[in-house]
Design a protein around this motif. Structure first.
Motif, PDB file in Angstrom:
ATOM      1  N   GLU A 143       0.055  -1.399   3.098  1.00 54.52           N
ATOM      2  CA  GLU A 143       1.275  -2.474   3.223  1.00 54.52           C
ATOM      3  C   GLU A 143       0.923  -3.508   4.526  1.00 54.52           C
ATOM      4  O   GLU A 143       0.092  -2.875   5.563  1.00 54.52           O
ATOM      5  CB  GLU A 143       2.687  -1.944   3.170  1.00 54.52           C
ATOM      6  CG  GLU A 143       3.028  -1.325   1.835  1.00 54.52           C
ATOM      7  CD  GLU A 143       3.058  -2.300   0.691  1.00 54.52           C
ATOM      8  OE1 GLU A 143       3.435  -3.653   1.049  1.00 54.52           O
ATOM      9  OE2 GLU A 143       2.742  -1.989  -0.425  1.00 54.52           O
ATOM     10  N   ALA A 144       1.191  -4.605   4.481  1.00 58.15           N
ATOM     11  CA  ALA A 144       0.938  -5.531   5.872  1.00 58.15           C
ATOM     12  C   ALA A 144       1.807  -4.752   6.917  1.00 58.15           C
ATOM     13  O   ALA A 144       0.961  -4.919   8.057  1.00 58.15           O
ATOM     14  CB  ALA A 144       1.751  -7.015   5.371  1.00 58.15           C
ATOM     15  N   ARG A 153      10.388  -7.916  11.858  1.00 58.27           N
ATOM     16  CA  ARG A 153      10.445  -8.304  10.340  1.00 58.27           C
ATOM     17  C   ARG A 153      10.782  -9.763  10.281  1.00 58.27           C
ATOM     18  O   ARG A 153      12.019 -10.174  10.773  1.00 58.27           O
ATOM     19  CB  ARG A 153      11.297  -7.515   9.580  1.00 58.27           C
ATOM     20  CG  ARG A 153      10.818  -5.916   9.387  1.00 58.27           C
ATOM     21  CD  ARG A 153       9.295  -5.820   9.026  1.00 58.27           C
ATOM     22  NE  ARG A 153       8.442  -5.695   9.985  1.00 58.27           N
ATOM     23  CZ  ARG A 153       7.199  -5.971   9.495  1.00 58.27           C
ATOM     24  NH1 ARG A 153       6.638  -6.028   8.564  1.00 58.27           N
ATOM     25  NH2 ARG A 153       5.869  -5.936  10.677  1.00 58.27           N
ATOM     26  N   ALA A 219      -2.330 -10.718   7.349  1.00 61.78           N
ATOM     27  CA  ALA A 219      -1.075  -9.730   7.339  1.00 61.78           C
ATOM     28  C   ALA A 219       0.074 -10.476   8.219  1.00 61.78           C
ATOM     29  O   ALA A 219      -0.548 -10.616   9.595  1.00 61.78           O
ATOM     30  CB  ALA A 219      -1.397  -8.239   7.888  1.00 61.78           C
ATOM     31  N   GLY A 223       4.831 -10.074   5.282  1.00 56.64           N
ATOM     32  CA  GLY A 223       3.904  -9.273   4.293  1.00 56.64           C
ATOM     33  C   GLY A 223       2.618 -10.101   4.259  1.00 56.64           C
ATOM     34  O   GLY A 223       2.178 -10.811   4.872  1.00 56.64           O
ATOM     35  N   TRP A 224       1.674  -9.836   3.123  1.00 54.09           N
ATOM     36  CA  TRP A 224       0.351 -10.506   2.983  1.00 54.09           C
ATOM     37  C   TRP A 224       0.333 -11.771   2.458  1.00 54.09           C
ATOM     38  O   TRP A 224       1.555 -12.131   1.532  1.00 54.09           O
ATOM     39  CB  TRP A 224      -0.303  -9.363   2.143  1.00 54.09           C
ATOM     40  CG  TRP A 224      -1.016  -8.291   2.518  1.00 54.09           C
ATOM     41  CD1 TRP A 224      -0.490  -6.992   2.175  1.00 54.09           C
ATOM     42  CD2 TRP A 224      -1.925  -8.080   3.681  1.00 54.09           C
ATOM     43  NE1 TRP A 224      -1.124  -5.803   2.722  1.00 54.09           N
ATOM     44  CE2 TRP A 224      -2.051  -6.580   3.527  1.00 54.09           C
ATOM     45  CE3 TRP A 224      -2.824  -8.909   4.146  1.00 54.09           C
ATOM     46  CZ2 TRP A 224      -2.921  -5.982   4.625  1.00 54.09           C
ATOM     47  CZ3 TRP A 224      -3.798  -8.173   5.041  1.00 54.09           C
ATOM     48  CH2 TRP A 224      -3.863  -6.950   5.344  1.00 54.09           C
ATOM     49  N   ARG A 245       0.468  -9.173  -2.972  1.00 55.24           N
ATOM     50  CA  ARG A 245       0.765  -7.606  -2.808  1.00 55.24           C
ATOM     51  C   ARG A 245      -0.826  -6.865  -2.865  1.00 55.24           C
ATOM     52  O   ARG A 245      -1.575  -7.494  -3.281  1.00 55.24           O
ATOM     53  CB  ARG A 245       1.516  -7.046  -3.752  1.00 55.24           C
ATOM     54  CG  ARG A 245       2.815  -7.850  -3.662  1.00 55.24           C
ATOM     55  CD  ARG A 245       3.818  -7.526  -4.781  1.00 55.24           C
ATOM     56  NE  ARG A 245       3.000  -7.807  -6.112  1.00 55.24           N
ATOM     57  CZ  ARG A 245       3.508  -7.109  -6.996  1.00 55.24           C
ATOM     58  NH1 ARG A 245       4.443  -6.322  -7.554  1.00 55.24           N
ATOM     59  NH2 ARG A 245       2.739  -7.462  -8.359  1.00 55.24           N
ATOM     60  N   PRO A 246      -0.638  -5.692  -2.210  1.00 53.90           N
ATOM     61  CA  PRO A 246      -1.856  -5.047  -2.363  1.00 53.90           C
ATOM     62  C   PRO A 246      -2.456  -4.727  -3.765  1.00 53.90           C
ATOM     63  O   PRO A 246      -3.838  -4.896  -4.229  1.00 53.90           O
ATOM     64  CB  PRO A 246      -1.490  -3.578  -1.947  1.00 53.90           C
ATOM     65  CG  PRO A 246      -0.767  -4.014  -0.703  1.00 53.90           C
ATOM     66  CD  PRO A 246       0.239  -5.083  -1.363  1.00 53.90           C
TER      67      PRO A 246
END
Length: 265
Positions: A143-144, A153, A219, A223-224, A245-246
């Motif tokens: 996750e990022a 955040r 990242a 998030g990514w 997302r991954p």
């Protein structure tokens, strides 16, 4: 007698082997020069090597034939053979304040062999069906937040279109028309909120010459985001910055993988 369509045969489960750095060095001792960046190893001292060999024999990774040198058991030897002569490879690197991680995915005729660096300095060597390449890629992308490290955040990550040159470390003077106010604002926000990256390089021979494709993600504190080249081939090298997302990485590399495999046919 039964009639009708037979149920699908499930894919074989992935097989994973955890190794210390010394154990990995023993397995690849004959070809350290062929290892991708981040996966090369230092040759262990004789005592450390002997301990690693003994541990690998005890775990059933190596075998010691009577009167002969130790060698990998057939299953591990097959994994190493794919690494040495793959149809194509995918090299993955993630890095940021949360640390750096390397992955190497070697695609064979029916399997994908994965080598992954671990936080403790060890190595994971795994085998999965070739059809599981996308799932294996997704599995190893953190996750990022794990890449950026502790940070406040943010909201949703910044998205939009901008010339790739705006993300270069070099200052202005790139040539071409100046960016719009929206492009400059997006680039500034993206640079401010980014604290890590993912680089993925696909390599293979398409018929003869080596072909390659690259995927770049950033990242951010939200998030990514992926940098997708904008269709049209503009000299400004415009990219679409999109939230990812991954689990999306497999679809990003799929066009290059398919083109390289088709070129080999």
């Amino acid at each position: 007698m039964r009639s009708g369509t037979a149920p699908p045969v499930p894919s074989a489960p992935a097989r994973r082997l955890l190794l210390t750095a010394a154990e990995w060095a023993v397995l690849v001792a004959e070809w350290p020069g062929a290892l991708p960046p981040g996966l090369s190893v230092e040759v262990p001292g004789s005592r450390q090597r002997n301990d690693a060999v003994a541990a690998l024999v005890a775990r059933g990774v190596l075998r010691a034939p009577v009167g002969g040198p130790v060698e990998p058991v057939p299953a591990v030897a097959a994994d190493l053979a794919v690494l040495r002569r793959p149809l194509l490879t995918v090299r993955l690197e993630t890095g940021g304040r949360g640390g750096r991680r390397h992955g190497w995915f070697a695609l064979g005729a029916d399997v994908v062999v994965v080598v992954l660096t671990l936080p403790d300095g060890g190595i994971e060597l795994s085998l999965a069906p070739a059809a599981g390449l996308g799932a294996e890629l997704a599995r190893v992308v953190p996750e990022a937040a794990a890449v950026t490290g502790p940070t406040a955040r943010g909201g949703a990550p910044p998205t939009g279109a901008l010339p790739l040159g705006l993300l270069d470390a070099a200052p202005a003077g790139r040539g071409g028309p100046p960016p719009t106010a929206a492009e400059a604002a997006l680039a500034g926000e993206l640079l401010r909120r980014t604290a890590g990256s993912l680089d993925c390089l696909v390599l293979g021979r398409a018929g003869g010459p080596v072909g390659a494709g690259q995927v770049s993600w950033l990242a951010t504190d939200g998030g990514w985001v992926g940098l997708r080249p904008h269709p049209g081939g503009s000299p400004r090298r415009v990219v679409d910055v999109v939230s990812v997302r991954p689990a999306d990485l497999g679809t990003w590399v799929a066009p290059t993988v398919a083109a390289l495999l088709e070129g080999r046919a």
